[in-house]
Each structure stands twice: as structure tokens, then as C-alpha cells.
Design an enzyme around this catalytic site. Structure first.
Site, PDB file in Angstrom:
ATOM      1  N   LYS A  91       0.871  -1.193   0.000  1.00  0.00           N
ATOM      2  CA  LYS A  91       0.000   0.000   0.000  1.00  0.00           C
ATOM      3  C   LYS A  91       0.890   1.220   0.000  1.00  0.00           C
ATOM      4  O   LYS A  91       2.021   1.167   0.482  1.00  0.00           O
ATOM      5  CB  LYS A  91      -0.870   0.009   1.264  1.00  0.00           C
ATOM      6  CG  LYS A  91      -2.103   0.873   1.159  1.00  0.00           C
ATOM      7  CD  LYS A  91      -3.233   0.131   0.506  1.00  0.00           C
ATOM      8  CE  LYS A  91      -4.442   1.018   0.285  1.00  0.00           C
ATOM      9  NZ  LYS A  91      -5.612   0.189  -0.092  1.00  0.00           N
ATOM     10  N   ASP A 150      -7.172   4.295  -4.290  1.00  0.00           N
ATOM     11  CA  ASP A 150      -7.799   4.157  -2.968  1.00  0.00           C
ATOM     12  C   ASP A 150      -8.398   5.546  -2.698  1.00  0.00           C
ATOM     13  O   ASP A 150      -8.654   6.289  -3.657  1.00  0.00           O
ATOM     14  CB  ASP A 150      -6.763   3.740  -1.904  1.00  0.00           C
ATOM     15  CG  ASP A 150      -7.408   3.270  -0.595  1.00  0.00           C
ATOM     16  OD1 ASP A 150      -7.867   2.126  -0.526  1.00  0.00           O
ATOM     17  OD2 ASP A 150      -7.486   4.068   0.371  1.00  0.00           O
TER      18      ASP A 150
HETATM   19  P1  NDP Z   1     -13.051   7.898  -2.563  1.00  0.00           P
HETATM   20  O1  NDP Z   1     -11.963   8.885  -2.371  1.00  0.00           O
HETATM   21  O2  NDP Z   1     -13.616   7.682  -3.918  1.00  0.00           O
HETATM   22  O3  NDP Z   1     -14.270   8.234  -1.603  1.00  0.00           O
HETATM   23  C1  NDP Z   1     -14.099   8.296  -0.224  1.00  0.00           C
HETATM   24  C2  NDP Z   1     -15.410   8.726   0.414  1.00  0.00           C
HETATM   25  O4  NDP Z   1     -15.313   8.544   1.821  1.00  0.00           O
HETATM   26  C3  NDP Z   1     -15.717  10.191   0.194  1.00  0.00           C
HETATM   27  O5  NDP Z   1     -17.099  10.372   0.191  1.00  0.00           O
HETATM   28  C4  NDP Z   1     -15.071  10.838   1.404  1.00  0.00           C
HETATM   29  O6  NDP Z   1     -15.628  12.070   1.765  1.00  0.00           O
HETATM   30  C5  NDP Z   1     -15.353   9.811   2.478  1.00  0.00           C
HETATM   31  N1  NDP Z   1     -14.273   9.869   3.474  1.00  0.00           N
HETATM   32  C6  NDP Z   1     -12.970   9.604   3.281  1.00  0.00           C
HETATM   33  N2  NDP Z   1     -12.264   9.807   4.392  1.00  0.00           N
HETATM   34  C7  NDP Z   1     -13.134  10.225   5.301  1.00  0.00           C
HETATM   35  C8  NDP Z   1     -13.013  10.596   6.650  1.00  0.00           C
HETATM   36  N3  NDP Z   1     -11.823  10.585   7.287  1.00  0.00           N
HETATM   37  N4  NDP Z   1     -14.144  10.958   7.313  1.00  0.00           N
HETATM   38  C9  NDP Z   1     -15.340  10.973   6.677  1.00  0.00           C
HETATM   39  N5  NDP Z   1     -15.511  10.641   5.383  1.00  0.00           N
HETATM   40  C10 NDP Z   1     -14.439  10.275   4.714  1.00  0.00           C
HETATM   41  O7  NDP Z   1     -12.468   6.531  -1.967  1.00  0.00           O
HETATM   42  P2  NDP Z   1     -12.978   5.040  -2.198  1.00  0.00           P
HETATM   43  O8  NDP Z   1     -14.440   5.003  -2.390  1.00  0.00           O
HETATM   44  O9  NDP Z   1     -12.084   4.416  -3.210  1.00  0.00           O
HETATM   45  O10 NDP Z   1     -12.580   4.354  -0.800  1.00  0.00           O
HETATM   46  C11 NDP Z   1     -13.494   4.263   0.285  1.00  0.00           C
HETATM   47  C12 NDP Z   1     -13.048   3.160   1.219  1.00  0.00           C
HETATM   48  O11 NDP Z   1     -12.996   1.913   0.501  1.00  0.00           O
HETATM   49  C13 NDP Z   1     -11.639   3.309   1.824  1.00  0.00           C
HETATM   50  O12 NDP Z   1     -11.626   2.729   3.112  1.00  0.00           O
HETATM   51  C14 NDP Z   1     -10.772   2.471   0.894  1.00  0.00           C
HETATM   52  O13 NDP Z   1      -9.576   2.049   1.527  1.00  0.00           O
HETATM   53  C15 NDP Z   1     -11.705   1.314   0.626  1.00  0.00           C
HETATM   54  N6  NDP Z   1     -11.450   0.503  -0.567  1.00  0.00           N
HETATM   55  C16 NDP Z   1     -11.370   1.062  -1.806  1.00  0.00           C
HETATM   56  C17 NDP Z   1     -11.170   0.262  -2.903  1.00  0.00           C
HETATM   57  C18 NDP Z   1     -11.156   0.803  -4.291  1.00  0.00           C
HETATM   58  O14 NDP Z   1     -11.072   0.012  -5.227  1.00  0.00           O
HETATM   59  N7  NDP Z   1     -11.265   2.112  -4.503  1.00  0.00           N
HETATM   60  C19 NDP Z   1     -10.967  -1.194  -2.780  1.00  0.00           C
HETATM   61  C20 NDP Z   1     -11.149  -1.685  -1.430  1.00  0.00           C
HETATM   62  C21 NDP Z   1     -11.368  -0.844  -0.385  1.00  0.00           C
HETATM   63  P3  NDP Z   1     -14.818  13.436   1.423  1.00  0.00           P
HETATM   64  O15 NDP Z   1     -14.962  13.619  -0.047  1.00  0.00           O
HETATM   65  O16 NDP Z   1     -15.462  14.481   2.229  1.00  0.00           O
HETATM   66  O17 NDP Z   1     -13.393  13.182   1.845  1.00  0.00           O
HETATM   67  O1  2IT Z   2      -7.960  -1.557  -0.558  1.00  0.00           O
HETATM   68  C1  2IT Z   2      -7.914  -2.039  -1.706  1.00  0.00           C
HETATM   69  O2  2IT Z   2      -8.037  -3.251  -1.909  1.00  0.00           O
HETATM   70  C2  2IT Z   2      -7.747  -1.122  -2.832  1.00  0.00           C
HETATM   71  N1  2IT Z   2      -7.684   0.089  -2.620  1.00  0.00           N
HETATM   72  C3  2IT Z   2      -7.631  -1.649  -4.234  1.00  0.00           C
HETATM   73  C4  2IT Z   2      -6.227  -2.111  -4.507  1.00  0.00           C
HETATM   74  C5  2IT Z   2      -5.935  -2.531  -5.927  1.00  0.00           C
HETATM   75  O3  2IT Z   2      -4.761  -2.850  -6.155  1.00  0.00           O
HETATM   76  O4  2IT Z   2      -6.827  -2.557  -6.773  1.00  0.00           O
END
Ligand code: NDP
Ligand code: 2IT
Length: 452
Positions: A125, A165
Site C-alpha cells: 500500500k 484508494d
Molecule cells: P473515494 O476517495 O472515492 O471516496 C471516499 C469517500 O469517503 C468520500 O465520500 C469521502 O468524503 C469519504 N471519506 C474519506 N475519508 C473520510 C473521513 N476521514 N471521514 C469521513 N468521510 C471520509 O475513496 P474510495 O471510495 O475508493 O474508498 C473508500 C473506502 O474503501 C476506503 O476505506 C478504501 O480504503 C476502501 N477501498 C477502496 C477500494 C477501491 O477500489 N477504490 C478497494 C477496497 C477498499 P470526502 O470527499 O469528504 O473526503
Molecule cells: O484496498 C484495496 O483493496 C484497494 N484500494 C484496491 C487495490 C488494488 O490494487 O486494486
């Protein structure tokens, strides 16, 4: 004291100031306790001591110039945690809260998640404390290029393959990949989540959210239930949240909440296809705030400064399903209690480590179907693995092909969790099942290599 407790104590002592990493290590290692007596060879080879220490940690400075001509300096990280079963694989997070402990927790979780996917991927990561919010495209581009100026020497299609992420989506991956190609002059698959025109995979943007819903569906099926007709709470409004909404809708459920770091919206009529299209434009093109959704649609409440879980607790909002999809530790034990009290019977974690340890305990005591992040959200990285496969073969699969592979992988993960939980004496415990199933494969690979 058991080996497990010794290793946890060692991590707390040797890695101070990393609370999220400590939490992830406790969560994983305590559930590995039953493997100790079954595998004395792991104890002798000190597998537990070795697996909590990353292969290497890369930390670097990222200087760049903003639109006013001022020099800005951020911190960059890549933690290459374990390549026991394949190249390091895992996302990059750009968020002001990023520090070494957070990247280590995410990298550690990624080892077991990637192992569960059935694909050959190690765990890693990275990220930066850079905040893309409020920055122009030009500034984001300059930052991404500056970040890649250092990262490029550490990655490679068979070495380490980052992805997105929080704060890193299609735009950022494009800038990062463009800089990589400029420096290295090749087209290797060193990043996933690429645009479809330059090597990306169909369904990768959808994959994490779709996968979390498929996983919930699998868990519910064990009790003869389905998503159809159920009311769901989703937190966040980014990549994972958006496609969770889409899949719940496709399966006949209804999502009534979304949030960002400023507040929460409740739309009791449900976030239908048209509203979701508006959301995608709002968040991904205009980069607006979720409050604007409440301004756009009648009958929608906006709760400033409140999380989805605050609103469920304070307003007794009924939900059957919960998909926490924002960030770590968003659900503490009080929120978990509020979910149970308001009818929630299934939690499928889209975010990484969104539930605190005592919240997880409460879900399990209350017989909630609890799908831990490393199983429930593994569809994202699994589809990254499918992007790598397609790039290696120099071809691309259609939407249906990728989606059906994703669906199949989520079913396999669900089955692996249940089988491991059964074998190690805790039937139905998805947390223990996910951790043990993910761990055994990595530990066996480490055993095969000897002491390295
Ligand atoms: P994005 O940046 O697309 O969206 C994140 C969302 O969560 C936004 O709405 C953001 O609000 C909110 N958010 C983030 N941090 C905080 C915080 N500290 N407090 C309150 N709200 C928060 O990210 P993703 O959708 O990609 O990721 C969301 C979660 O999913 C994370 O935990 C990530 O690690 C996990 N994840 C993502 C994957 C992927 O493929 N993208 C795969 C597996 C897991 P704001 O805009 O106000 O910051
Ligand atoms: O937390 C996760 O699994 C991710 N942000 C996606 C990682 C990836 O390599 O697609």
C-alpha cells in the site's frame, strides 16, 4: 503467554505511534490463535513474528509547485509488505490523514485480502498526505508527476503494482501512468485502474462496490434471504459507495443514505438510477459535496457534521443492511449497537477496517452477518488482478466476462471463509475464516522459501 500475544506485544513496543496498524495486527493475529496448535511448524519458523514486519518501507519527499507558483512539500509512502505469493499489490491513498501507521495497516490487511482473491498477488500500500480536495486539475497533475518521479524506480509489473484508494481515482491514475511512461519508456502494467483506452479493465471502477454487494448476497443466502426488498445504509459517496448503490438497485434493494466528511443525506424514497447518475456527475466530474444532492431532490434531509451512523442512532432510521464505504473506524460500538437496534442484520464492509474491534465483537454477539473488509471489499483488487491478466495476454474481456469472473471470485472468497471457520472450530465466523484462509496460503509459501 501465547506466541500470538507475544507478537502483538512486540508490535506495540517496536512500532509506537501507529494505532491503526496495532488495531489491524490485533484483529488478524487474535483470530489466528487456532492455527498455532495445528501448525507448530509456523511457530518454529517464526512466521507470526515475520509476517508483521514489512519486506520494506519506502518513504520519500514529494516537492511540487502549486498554481500560485508556491513550492509545496508532501510526504510519499510505499510499504511493500509481503511478496510471498505474488508481486506487491494494493492502492495509493491521497488524504491529509495519511501517515506511516495508516499505510502499514492497509498494507498488512492487503496481504490476506489478496491471498483470498484466489489470484497470485502479494500485499502492499502507498500514498501521501497530499489533499486533492480544492486543488485544480493542474495541481493534481503536478503532484502526481512529482510522486511518480520517485515511485517509478520501486514498481514494475512483476514487482509492485499500485492502484487507487481514497483520493486516487481515474484522473490520478492517468497522471501517474503518463509520468511513468515518460520516464521508463514502456507500457508495462505497473498500475491498475487505468482508463479503458490505455489498458484498463471494464468493471474495475464498479468492482469494489459490486463485490461488497455480491458478498452480502452470499452471506444472506446462508439464511435464505436476499437483497431484494431490503433497505440499505451506505456511507461515503466515492468510488466504493457509488457502485454499491448501483448493485443494490440492480438486485432490487433500496439505498437511503450517503455521506462525505461534511455530512450525511437521507433519501427515504431511495437513490434510484437517475439520482445515481446525478451523484456520479456531482462527485466525479464537478467534484462537489453531498449536500448538493439534498438541494437537488425534494424530500431529502441533510445532516451537517453527522455521519450515517450518527443519523441512524439519533433518528432511529431503520435499515436492514449496512455497507460502510468511507474510511477506517467509522463504526464504533455505539454505532454498531444503533445498527442492531434499528433492524440491521447484515454488514458488508466496503471500506478498509471501518468497524472498531468492539463493534465487530458486538455484531458477532448479536448474530449479525458480518462480512469483514478483507473478504467483502476484495472484489476491487481481484478485478485489478484481472486487469493485470488482460494486460499480460494483450487482450481485453467484455463487461459480462469480467463481471462474471468477479462474481465467481466473491463466491469463492465467501466459501473459503466459511470452510476455514468450520475447520478451525468457529462455524459462521467470517472474520476468523477470512483471516485464517488468507494467512495459511501466505504462511505455506513462506515455509517453502526457508528463512529469507
Ligand atoms: P473515494 O476517495 O472515492 O471516496 C471516499 C469517500 O469517503 C468520500 O465520500 C469521502 O468524503 C469519504 N471519506 C474519506 N475519508 C473520510 C473521513 N476521514 N471521514 C469521513 N468521510 C471520509 O475513496 P474510495 O471510495 O475508493 O474508498 C473508500 C473506502 O474503501 C476506503 O476505506 C478504501 O480504503 C476502501 N477501498 C477502496 C477500494 C477501491 O477500489 N477504490 C478497494 C477496497 C477498499 P470526502 O470527499 O469528504 O473526503
Ligand atoms: O484496498 C484495496 O483493496 C484497494 N484500494 C484496491 C487495490 C488494488 O490494487 O486494486
Amino acid at each position: 503467554m501465547s506466541v500470538i500475544q507475544d507478537v502483538i506485544a512486540m508490535v506495540l513496543e517496536k512500532d509506537p505511534g501507529q494505532p491503526e496498524f496495532h488495531q489491524a495486527v490485533k484483529e488478524v493475529l487474535t483470530t489466528l490463535e487456532p492455527t498455532v496448535s495445528k501448525h507448530p511448524e509456523f511457530v518454529k519458523a517464526r512466521i507470526f513474528e515475520r509476517i508483521v514486519i514489512p519486506d520494506r518501507v519506502i518513504m520519500f519527499r514529494v516537492p511540487w509547485v502549486d498554481d500560485r507558483g508556491e513550492v509545496q512539500v508532501n510526504r510519499g509512502y510505499r510499504v511493500q509488505f509481503s511478496n510471498a505469493i505474488g508481486p506487491y499489490k494494493g492502492g495509493l491513498r491521497f488524504h491529509p490523514s495519511v501517515n506511516l501507521g495508516i499505510i502499514k495497516f492497509l498494507g498488512f490487511e492487503q496481504i490476506f485480502k489478496n491471498s483470498l482473491t484466489t489470484l497470485p498477488m502479494g500485499g502492499g500500500k502507498g500514498g501521501s498526505d497530499f489533499d486533492p480536495k480544492g486543488k485544480s486539475d493542474n495541481e493534481v497533475m503536478h503532484f502526481c508527476h512529482a510522486f511518480m518521479m520517485e515511485l517509478y524506480r520501486h514498481i514494475g509489473p512483476d514487482t509492485d503494482v499500485p492502484a487507487g484508494d481514497i483520493g486516487v481515482g481515474g484522473r490520478e491514475i492517468g497522471y501517474l501512468y503518463g509520468c511513468y511512461k515518460k520516464i521508463v519508456n514502456d507500457n508495462a502494467c505497473v498500475l491498475t485502474g487505468k482508463g479503458i483506452e490505455y489498458g484498463g479493465s471494464l468493471i474495475r471502477p464498479e468492482a469494489t462496490g459490486y463485490g461488497a454487494v455480491y458478498f452480502a448476497g452470499e452471506m444472506m443466502a446462508t439464511r435464505g434471504e436476499e437483497i431484494k426488498g431490503k433497505v440499505a445504509a451506505v456511507s461515503g459517496s466515492g468510488n466504493v459507495a457509488q457502485y454499491t448503490v448501483e448493485k443494490v438497485n440492480q438486485l432490487g434493494g433500496k439505498v437511503v443514505t450517503l455521506s462525505d466528511s461534511n455530512g450525511t443525506i437521507v433519501d427515504e424514497a431511495g437513490i434510484d438510477e437517475a439520482k445515481l447518475a446525478y451523484l456520479l456527475g456531482l462527485k466525479n466530474l464537478r467534484r462537489g459535496r453531498i449536500k448538493e444532492y439534498a438541494d437537488e431532490y425534494k424530500g431529502v434531509e441533510y445532516y451537517a457534521g453527522q455521519s450515517v451512523w450518527d443519523v441512524i442512532k439519533d433518528h432511529s432510521l431503520h435499515v436492514d443492511l449496512a455497507f460502510p464505504s468511507a474510511t477506517e473506524n467509522e463504526i464504533c460500538v455505539e454505532y454498531a449497537q444503533a445498527l442492531v437496534s434499528n433492524g440491521c442484520t447484515c454488514v458488508s464492509e466496503g471500506a478498509n477496517m471501518p468497524s472498531s474491534l468492539d463493534a465487530i465483537k458486538l455484531f458477532q454477539e448479536e448474530d449479525v452477518l458480518y462480512g469483514p473488509a478483507k473478504a467483502a471489499n476484495a472484489g476491487g483488487v481481484a478485478t485489478s488482478g484481472l486487469e493485470m491478466s488482460q494486460n499480460s495476454m494483450r487482450l481485453s474481456w467484455g463487461r459480462e466476462e469480467v463481471d462474471s469472473r468477479l462474481h465467481q471470485i466473491m463466491k469463492s472468497i465467501h466459501k473459503a471463509c466459511l470452510e476455514a471457520a468450520q475447520t478451525y472450530g468457529r462455524p459462521g465466523d467470517y472474520l476468523m475464516g477470512a483471516n485464517i484462509a488468507g494467512f495459511i496460503k501466505v504462511a505455506n509459501a513462506m515455509m517453502a522459501y526457508g528463512v529469507v
